[in-house]
Design a protein around this motif. Structure first.
Motif, PDB file in Angstrom:
ATOM      1  N   ASN A 109       0.805  -1.144   0.043  1.00  0.00           N
ATOM      2  CA  ASN A 109       0.099   0.093  -0.105  1.00  0.00           C
ATOM      3  C   ASN A 109       0.899   1.277  -0.044  1.00  0.00           C
ATOM      4  O   ASN A 109       1.912   1.366   0.888  1.00  0.00           O
ATOM      5  CB  ASN A 109      -0.944  -0.149   1.199  1.00  0.00           C
ATOM      6  N   PRO A 110       0.563   2.231  -1.074  1.00  0.00           N
ATOM      7  CA  PRO A 110       1.646   3.225  -1.124  1.00  0.00           C
ATOM      8  C   PRO A 110       1.412   4.405  -0.076  1.00  0.00           C
ATOM      9  O   PRO A 110       2.528   5.099   0.227  1.00  0.00           O
ATOM     10  CB  PRO A 110       1.311   3.837  -2.309  1.00  0.00           C
ATOM     11  N   VAL A 111       0.598   4.163   0.721  1.00  0.00           N
ATOM     12  CA  VAL A 111       0.366   5.256   1.571  1.00  0.00           C
ATOM     13  C   VAL A 111       0.468   5.024   2.950  1.00  0.00           C
ATOM     14  O   VAL A 111       0.451   5.751   3.870  1.00  0.00           O
ATOM     15  CB  VAL A 111      -1.245   6.052   1.664  1.00  0.00           C
ATOM     16  N   PHE A 112       1.038   3.852   3.535  1.00  0.00           N
ATOM     17  CA  PHE A 112       1.609   3.366   4.602  1.00  0.00           C
ATOM     18  C   PHE A 112       2.889   2.776   4.582  1.00  0.00           C
ATOM     19  O   PHE A 112       3.587   2.355   3.642  1.00  0.00           O
ATOM     20  CB  PHE A 112       0.513   2.301   5.173  1.00  0.00           C
ATOM     21  N   GLU A 120       0.925  -4.145  11.020  1.00  0.00           N
ATOM     22  CA  GLU A 120      -0.430  -4.562  10.969  1.00  0.00           C
ATOM     23  C   GLU A 120      -0.835  -6.032  10.968  1.00  0.00           C
ATOM     24  O   GLU A 120      -1.610  -6.576  11.808  1.00  0.00           O
ATOM     25  CB  GLU A 120      -1.205  -3.694   9.892  1.00  0.00           C
TER      26      GLU A 120
ATOM     27  N   HIS B 253      -7.277   0.832   4.154  1.00  0.00           N
ATOM     28  CA  HIS B 253      -6.472   0.621   3.155  1.00  0.00           C
ATOM     29  C   HIS B 253      -6.950   1.467   1.828  1.00  0.00           C
ATOM     30  O   HIS B 253      -6.041   2.230   1.156  1.00  0.00           O
ATOM     31  CB  HIS B 253      -6.238  -0.867   2.936  1.00  0.00           C
ATOM     32  N   ALA B 254      -8.236   1.136   1.542  1.00  0.00           N
ATOM     33  CA  ALA B 254      -8.619   1.858   0.165  1.00  0.00           C
ATOM     34  C   ALA B 254      -8.913   3.294   0.534  1.00  0.00           C
ATOM     35  O   ALA B 254      -8.476   4.086  -0.505  1.00  0.00           O
ATOM     36  CB  ALA B 254      -9.879   1.012  -0.301  1.00  0.00           C
ATOM     37  N   LYS B 256      -7.758   5.684   2.381  1.00  0.00           N
ATOM     38  CA  LYS B 256      -6.894   6.536   2.610  1.00  0.00           C
ATOM     39  C   LYS B 256      -6.235   6.923   1.299  1.00  0.00           C
ATOM     40  O   LYS B 256      -5.887   7.899   0.963  1.00  0.00           O
ATOM     41  CB  LYS B 256      -5.637   6.347   3.506  1.00  0.00           C
ATOM     42  N   ASN B 257      -6.100   5.872   0.312  1.00  0.00           N
ATOM     43  CA  ASN B 257      -5.812   6.233  -1.114  1.00  0.00           C
ATOM     44  C   ASN B 257      -6.541   7.067  -1.949  1.00  0.00           C
ATOM     45  O   ASN B 257      -6.338   7.840  -2.585  1.00  0.00           O
ATOM     46  CB  ASN B 257      -5.505   4.894  -1.611  1.00  0.00           C
TER      47      ASN B 257
END
Lengths: 335, 336
Positions: A109-112, A120, B253-254, B256-257
């Protein structure tokens, strides 16, 4: 099929259908496969033959709709993974059976941050504190030979190279100590040199931790390099399963022979200029050929091949094949 | 802290933007045909009286000089006096701007509070009944003119059903709360006057919904399509394969993107909402900037026009600055 060694996961008569605009695609047709404890089992076949769908079916993560597991059983530790509840299944995913994918660029996931994503998963399946989860993550990153693991934990996927991301994936997926790792072409998108490193890490860790690996690839070279056994699929059917040396030295199924002949240089220096290719094309899965799905391309086709679907038979201890023309009664299977 | 340096740098960038805004606002409003001196003096004034007014208001000076006087007043917090009512424009802004801001903020809260959940729901229930209903709701929103929607809302909820008040910010019998921000709902909360708060909230529902509907619809669509895009990504498969629950996959997960495109639209919508508030205010007799600006334009009240335009620009620039800062937090690939 194979009766020696402890069987970890046993797939029987698995059939998967995909609803498409053109009709119902029979993507997997009565596939049987056993995965044994601690082995690396290669799964090879052309693009679109159902390798990935098979692996995803084990975790029940095929996109549904359009995909649907129509029939079959997948036994793992006395349970049929196709029958247990979704909640129970989630406890298996990433914990007992985990999976790494082909595209390291998009699998994280690019934002974490890397640390965030690893923690997690660790804390999802293990009752540990955040600090302990960080320690486990660090330890796993060290085991995949990540340079400066502490810094990597704070980084985001876009700050890492493809090889590093795939190592992060391996570290993440092995962090809960699974019994089985489904590796869906994990090195296909990497440079050859990086590919070698990642393969070496994967094989070493699998050996150390006693993790079984289902290694999906279409690269026969990689199969020869790291696998113990190989399963060959064609157009949604399992055609041959054998110990790796046996498969390369004495391939039984005409398709397997074709695959091995198509490896550059496999025919010796003379054949180098004329690369062998199997005539014909892979059939569509919506209206596949009756009987053996390989028969339209097969050199040894007989009348029975167009009528009856061949079943897996044992050539000998570590070699099974599904072919009407190369059963155990015939000599041509052996060199 | 890199992020603090980034925020400071972005704040500095705001200055040239605002300077550009003053230039544009000043010269464009002076391109409006008409003679302000004549407007002030009235149609029956003598030529001499008009010239007198022109001199006393500094309207005889060349435009660049007038602009410099405007800017030098501006940096001292002086927006000049209204030609129309002779009050300082700053005082007028203090009276009218909070009502408009309150309406805009309420509309924004509706946009996000309803649009985001609806968009997520539509994406998760893609091509099911929920999704189709959401689509109808948002197509209706995008294609309905505000003046018509406002009248229909009034007709239904005020006249026929009598559920909601139809005009103003408070009932006539209710005292406005003590002024901190000028926004009645917020001020009533700060003062702990619950009845006043309820009354103010009651009054803002219809106009806020009317104002928000278009952007509510747009945000719903954006969230839906970006969520569908994100849910098809490989890392979502990874999350599923790792055993995460569907709720965490969708909401953490989805989502935030998908926030990245949503935040962009939100920033842009805010400016549009403030501008659009003028029409809504007229329909619901909301005593905000709307009527003030329309009157200013009719009277060629340059200080009034420029004061309003500057305030809207300032809010717009600040909102988009906030958006940029939120970006930096949301999207780690942004360098700052």
């Amino acid at each position: 099929m194979l009766d020696y060694g402890k069987t970890l996961l046993s797939i029987r008569d698995l059939s998967v259908r995909f609803a498409t605009y053109q009709g119902l695609a029979r993507v997997l047709e009565k596939v049987c496969l056993d995965i044994k404890s601690g082995e690396i089992l290669g799964l090879v076949g052309e693009t679109g033959c159902g390798k990935s769908v098979l692996a995803r079916s084990v975790l029940r993560i095929i996109p549904s709709p359009p995909g649907k597991i129509a029939a079959g059983t997948i036994s793992y530790q006395g349970e049929d993974l196709l029958q247990i509840s979704e909640t129970r299944m989630r406890q298996v995913r990433g914990n007992r059976i985990s999976m790494i994918f082909q595209e390291p660029m998009s699998s994280l996931n690019p934002v974490f941050s890397v640390g965030n994503q690893m923690r997690e998963v660790i804390r999802l399946h293990q009752q540990v504190s955040k600090k302990e989860a960080t320690r486990i993550a660090l330890d796993m990153l060290r085991q995949v030979q990540m340079p400066d693991p502490a810094a990597v934990l704070g980084k985001f996927p876009h700050e890492l190279s493809g090889g590093m991301r795939q190592r992060v994936m391996i570290a993440m997926e092995l962090s809960c100590g699974p019994d089985l790792l489904l590796a869906d072409e994990p090195t296909t998108a990497l440079d050859v040199t990086v590919q070698g490193q990642v393969l070496a890490i994967l094989r070493r860790l699998a050996g150390e931790k006693g993790v079984s690996v289902l290694f999906i690839t279409h690269d026969m070279g990689v199969v020869a390099q790291i696998c113990d056994r190989v399963a060959v699929m064609y157009a949604g059917q399992m055609v041959e399963v054998a110990e790796v040396k046996e498969l390369f030295s004495a391939p039984a199924h005409p398709y397997t022979r074709g695959l091995i002949s198509a490896i550059p240089g496999a025919e010796g220096e003379k054949g180098a200029e004329h690369l062998y290719s199997i005539p014909g094309v892979v059939p569509g899965l919506i209206d596949p050929p009756e009987g053996c799905r390989y028969h339209p391309r097969c050199e040894k086709k007989r009348a029975v091949c167009t009528e009856q679907t061949p079943v897996m038979v044992k050539l000998h201890a570590d070699h099974d094949v599904a072919c009407h023309c190369c059963g155990p009664s015939r000599e041509e299977g052996r060199p | 802290m890199r992020i603090l340096r980034y925020i400071l740098r972005r704040l500095l960038y705001v200055l040239p933007v605002l300077l550009g805004v003053t230039i544009l606002v000043f010269f464009i409003s002076h391109a409006i045909p008409g003679d302000p001196a004549q407007m002030i003096a009235g149609p029956k004034a003598s030529r001499q009286a008009v010239e007198e007014i022109r001199r006393s208001h500094g309207l005889d000076k060349p435009l660049p000089i007038q602009y410099l006087r405007f800017v030098s007043g501006l940096v001292q917090g002086d927006l000049g006096r209204s030609i129309r009512n002779h009050r300082p424009v700053v005082e007028d802004l203090k009276d009218f701007l909070p009502a408009t801001l309150e309406l805009t903020l309420a509309a924004m809260i509706l946009c996000l509070g309803v649009g985001i959940p609806l968009g997520i729901l539509a994406a998760v229930k893609r091509n099911k009944l929920t999704d189709h209903l959401t689509r109808v709701f948002s197509v209706f929103g995008v294609s309905t003119p505000v003046f018509w929607l406002g009248l229909m809302l009034l007709l239904l909820f005020y006249r026929n059903l009598g559920w909601l008040p139809g005009s103003g910010r408070l009932d006539i019998m209710v005292q406005p709360p003590p002024q901190f921000t000028g926004m009645y709902t917020l001020d009533a909360l700060l003062a702990g006057q619950w009845a006043t708060f309820a009354n103010a909230l009651w009054h803002i529902i219809l106009p806020a919904f009317c104002l928000s509907y278009v952007y509510l619809a747009i945000i719903t669509r954006i969230v839906r399509s970006s969520m569908i895009g994100v849910l098809g990504q490989d890392f979502i498969t990874t999350a599923r394969a790792n055993g995460l629950s569907e709720a965490i996959i969708v909401l953490k997960h989805a989502f935030k993107n998908s926030l990245i495109p949503t935040v962009t639209i939100t920033g842009l919508s805010f400016g549009e909402l403030m501008g659009g508030a003028i029409l809504t205010e007229t329909i619901f007799a909301w005593p905000g900037m709307g009527k003030y600006v329309v009157d200013s334009v009719n009277y060629l009240d340059f200080p009034g026009i420029m004061g309003f335009t500057l305030m809207v620009s300032l809010v717009y620039v600040l909102v988009n600055l906030t958006v940029d800062v939120i970006y930096a937090f949301l999207n780690p690939t942004i360098r700052y």
